[in-house]
Design a protein around this motif. Sequence first.
Motif, PDB file in Angstrom:
ATOM      1  N   VAL A  27       0.847  -1.206   0.000  1.00 67.11           N
ATOM      2  CA  VAL A  27       0.000   0.000   0.000  1.00 67.11           C
ATOM      3  C   VAL A  27       0.879   1.252   0.000  1.00 67.11           C
ATOM      4  O   VAL A  27       0.618   2.217  -0.734  1.00 67.11           O
ATOM      5  N   LEU A  28       1.934   1.243   0.808  1.00 69.52           N
ATOM      6  CA  LEU A  28       2.859   2.384   0.855  1.00 69.52           C
ATOM      7  C   LEU A  28       3.570   2.582  -0.479  1.00 69.52           C
ATOM      8  O   LEU A  28       3.761   3.717  -0.931  1.00 69.52           O
ATOM      9  N   PHE A  29       3.963   1.477  -1.103  1.00 66.32           N
ATOM     10  CA  PHE A  29       4.661   1.578  -2.383  1.00 66.32           C
ATOM     11  C   PHE A  29       3.760   2.176  -3.467  1.00 66.32           C
ATOM     12  O   PHE A  29       4.249   2.802  -4.408  1.00 66.32           O
ATOM     13  N   LEU A  30       2.453   1.990  -3.322  1.00 66.86           N
ATOM     14  CA  LEU A  30       1.512   2.525  -4.308  1.00 66.86           C
ATOM     15  C   LEU A  30       1.164   3.991  -4.054  1.00 66.86           C
ATOM     16  O   LEU A  30       0.594   4.646  -4.930  1.00 66.86           O
ATOM     17  N   SER A  31       1.492   4.500  -2.880  1.00 62.68           N
ATOM     18  CA  SER A  31       1.051   5.848  -2.498  1.00 62.68           C
ATOM     19  C   SER A  31       1.534   6.959  -3.442  1.00 62.68           C
ATOM     20  O   SER A  31       0.831   7.960  -3.608  1.00 62.68           O
ATOM     21  N   PRO A  32       2.729   6.837  -4.097  1.00 64.75           N
ATOM     22  CA  PRO A  32       3.134   7.925  -5.010  1.00 64.75           C
ATOM     23  C   PRO A  32       2.434   7.897  -6.368  1.00 64.75           C
ATOM     24  O   PRO A  32       2.689   8.780  -7.192  1.00 64.75           O
ATOM     25  N   VAL A  33       1.585   6.897  -6.631  1.00 68.08           N
ATOM     26  CA  VAL A  33       0.962   6.761  -7.952  1.00 68.08           C
ATOM     27  C   VAL A  33       0.243   8.036  -8.396  1.00 68.08           C
ATOM     28  O   VAL A  33       0.396   8.475  -9.553  1.00 68.08           O
ATOM     29  N   PRO A  34      -0.570   8.697  -7.523  1.00 61.66           N
ATOM     30  CA  PRO A  34      -1.216   9.955  -7.964  1.00 61.66           C
ATOM     31  C   PRO A  34      -0.217  11.019  -8.415  1.00 61.66           C
ATOM     32  O   PRO A  34      -0.480  11.749  -9.380  1.00 61.66           O
ATOM     33  N   THR A  35       0.912  11.095  -7.730  1.00 59.81           N
ATOM     34  CA  THR A  35       1.947  12.058  -8.118  1.00 59.81           C
ATOM     35  C   THR A  35       2.453  11.774  -9.523  1.00 59.81           C
ATOM     36  O   THR A  35       2.610  12.689 -10.349  1.00 59.81           O
ATOM     37  N   LEU A  77      10.590 -13.222   4.109  1.00 59.24           N
ATOM     38  CA  LEU A  77       9.536 -12.226   3.904  1.00 59.24           C
ATOM     39  C   LEU A  77      10.088 -10.797   3.943  1.00 59.24           C
ATOM     40  O   LEU A  77       9.476  -9.884   3.398  1.00 59.24           O
ATOM     41  N   VAL A  78      11.233 -10.616   4.574  1.00 53.94           N
ATOM     42  CA  VAL A  78      11.907  -9.314   4.524  1.00 53.94           C
ATOM     43  C   VAL A  78      12.457  -9.079   3.119  1.00 53.94           C
ATOM     44  O   VAL A  78      12.392  -7.967   2.587  1.00 53.94           O
ATOM     45  N   ALA A  79      12.964 -10.140   2.508  1.00 55.78           N
ATOM     46  CA  ALA A  79      13.497 -10.027   1.151  1.00 55.78           C
ATOM     47  C   ALA A  79      12.386  -9.790   0.133  1.00 55.78           C
ATOM     48  O   ALA A  79      12.546  -8.968  -0.784  1.00 55.78           O
ATOM     49  N   THR A  80      11.248 -10.467   0.292  1.00 51.90           N
ATOM     50  CA  THR A  80      10.169 -10.316  -0.686  1.00 51.90           C
ATOM     51  C   THR A  80       9.620  -8.895  -0.702  1.00 51.90           C
ATOM     52  O   THR A  80       9.433  -8.300  -1.768  1.00 51.90           O
ATOM     53  N   VAL A  81       9.364  -8.339   0.469  1.00 51.68           N
ATOM     54  CA  VAL A  81       8.780  -6.995   0.517  1.00 51.68           C
ATOM     55  C   VAL A  81       9.732  -5.957  -0.053  1.00 51.68           C
ATOM     56  O   VAL A  81       9.316  -5.031  -0.763  1.00 51.68           O
ATOM     57  N   ASN A  82      11.014  -6.124   0.203  1.00 51.51           N
ATOM     58  CA  ASN A  82      11.975  -5.135  -0.281  1.00 51.51           C
ATOM     59  C   ASN A  82      12.313  -5.327  -1.755  1.00 51.51           C
ATOM     60  O   ASN A  82      12.685  -4.359  -2.432  1.00 51.51           O
ATOM     61  N   SER A  83      12.162  -6.542  -2.272  1.00 49.17           N
ATOM     62  CA  SER A  83      12.332  -6.731  -3.717  1.00 49.17           C
ATOM     63  C   SER A  83      11.209  -6.036  -4.470  1.00 49.17           C
ATOM     64  O   SER A  83      11.448  -5.378  -5.495  1.00 49.17           O
ATOM     65  N   ILE A  84       9.978  -6.140  -3.949  1.00 49.99           N
ATOM     66  CA  ILE A  84       8.844  -5.441  -4.559  1.00 49.99           C
ATOM     67  C   ILE A  84       9.053  -3.931  -4.463  1.00 49.99           C
ATOM     68  O   ILE A  84       8.827  -3.195  -5.429  1.00 49.99           O
ATOM     69  N   GLY A  85       9.509  -3.484  -3.287  1.00 56.24           N
ATOM     70  CA  GLY A  85       9.763  -2.059  -3.101  1.00 56.24           C
ATOM     71  C   GLY A  85      10.818  -1.539  -4.054  1.00 56.24           C
ATOM     72  O   GLY A  85      10.679  -0.441  -4.617  1.00 56.24           O
ATOM     73  N   ALA A  86      11.878  -2.318  -4.266  1.00 58.25           N
ATOM     74  CA  ALA A  86      12.949  -1.893  -5.171  1.00 58.25           C
ATOM     75  C   ALA A  86      12.431  -1.748  -6.598  1.00 58.25           C
ATOM     76  O   ALA A  86      12.799  -0.802  -7.316  1.00 58.25           O
ATOM     77  N   ILE A  87      11.550  -2.659  -7.011  1.00 59.07           N
ATOM     78  CA  ILE A  87      10.967  -2.576  -8.364  1.00 59.07           C
ATOM     79  C   ILE A  87      10.147  -1.300  -8.520  1.00 59.07           C
ATOM     80  O   ILE A  87      10.255  -0.579  -9.513  1.00 59.07           O
ATOM     81  N   PHE A  88       9.321  -1.009  -7.512  1.00 59.60           N
ATOM     82  CA  PHE A  88       8.507   0.209  -7.557  1.00 59.60           C
ATOM     83  C   PHE A  88       9.395   1.450  -7.639  1.00 59.60           C
ATOM     84  O   PHE A  88       9.136   2.364  -8.434  1.00 59.60           O
ATOM     85  N   GLN A  89      10.440   1.500  -6.809  1.00 56.45           N
ATOM     86  CA  GLN A  89      11.301   2.685  -6.793  1.00 56.45           C
ATOM     87  C   GLN A  89      12.023   2.848  -8.131  1.00 56.45           C
ATOM     88  O   GLN A  89      12.197   3.972  -8.607  1.00 56.45           O
ATOM     89  N   LEU A  90      12.420   1.744  -8.743  1.00 59.41           N
ATOM     90  CA  LEU A  90      13.075   1.809 -10.055  1.00 59.41           C
ATOM     91  C   LEU A  90      12.127   2.377 -11.105  1.00 59.41           C
ATOM     92  O   LEU A  90      12.537   3.171 -11.965  1.00 59.41           O
ATOM     93  N   ILE A  91      10.864   1.966 -11.034  1.00 55.59           N
ATOM     94  CA  ILE A  91       9.863   2.495 -11.976  1.00 55.59           C
ATOM     95  C   ILE A  91       9.694   3.995 -11.778  1.00 55.59           C
ATOM     96  O   ILE A  91       9.693   4.774 -12.741  1.00 55.59           O
TER      97      ILE A  91
END
Length: 233
Positions: A27-35, A77-91
């Motif tokens: 949910v946090l990773f999606l928060s910048p989508v409106p921006t 599960l620490v690795a999974t959440v941060n791998s998803i986060g890294a993908i979002f930040q790269l986008i």
Amino acid sequence: MYSIVVSSVYAVCSDAAGVAGNIFAFVLFLSPVPTFRRIIRNGSTEQFSGMPYIYALLNCLICLWYGLPLVSPGIILVATVNSIGAIFQLIYITLFVVYAEKPMKVEDAGFLVSVSAIFAAIVFVSLRFLDAPSRQHSVGYLSVASLISMFASPLLIINLVIKTRSVEYMPFSLSLATFLMSLAFFVYGMSKHDAFIYVPNGIGTGLGTLQLALYAYFNEAAREELKHLLIGP
């Protein structure tokens, strides 16, 4: 038999906390989508900065490395959440590079290369020069420092809320998701007896609680003020 059942229930609860943390983090990773919708629509990054996403990428990469079995077995599960986060930040960073003015493009691209180099250096040093226990502790301390600095960033917003007596710049949904994510990973870290997880997320839980308390206080104060203006003394 009883101990086996207890152990199984404990493991299920631990994994449930980790999965919940992944969901709230998503949910946090999606928060910048409106921006970024605005950036794409206007064809410009305007006054927005790409630095928060570059820093978030470095944080995700460090925590991803800490969560991998090569460094810390048993906390995937620490690795999974941060791998998803890294993908979002790269986008997000890619979109900044595409839509920013030329000087900003060069600057953001340079920071992205720097983050990649820093992460590569961390991986190389931890694999080449450190044994397993030292590797876990060294990367763990890096992840704690990174997470605490990330969780400390809302202090600026908290200060702004107190000064302006307004929650306009502190969305409730974002504050709630931050609190729930931190709480979930705090529980997950406690269940894994991993201080590198529960200490920073404990701090994040405390800051999230403060944000929610301020939201409740100033939101209620704003309602009372509006009621007073509409009804009169």
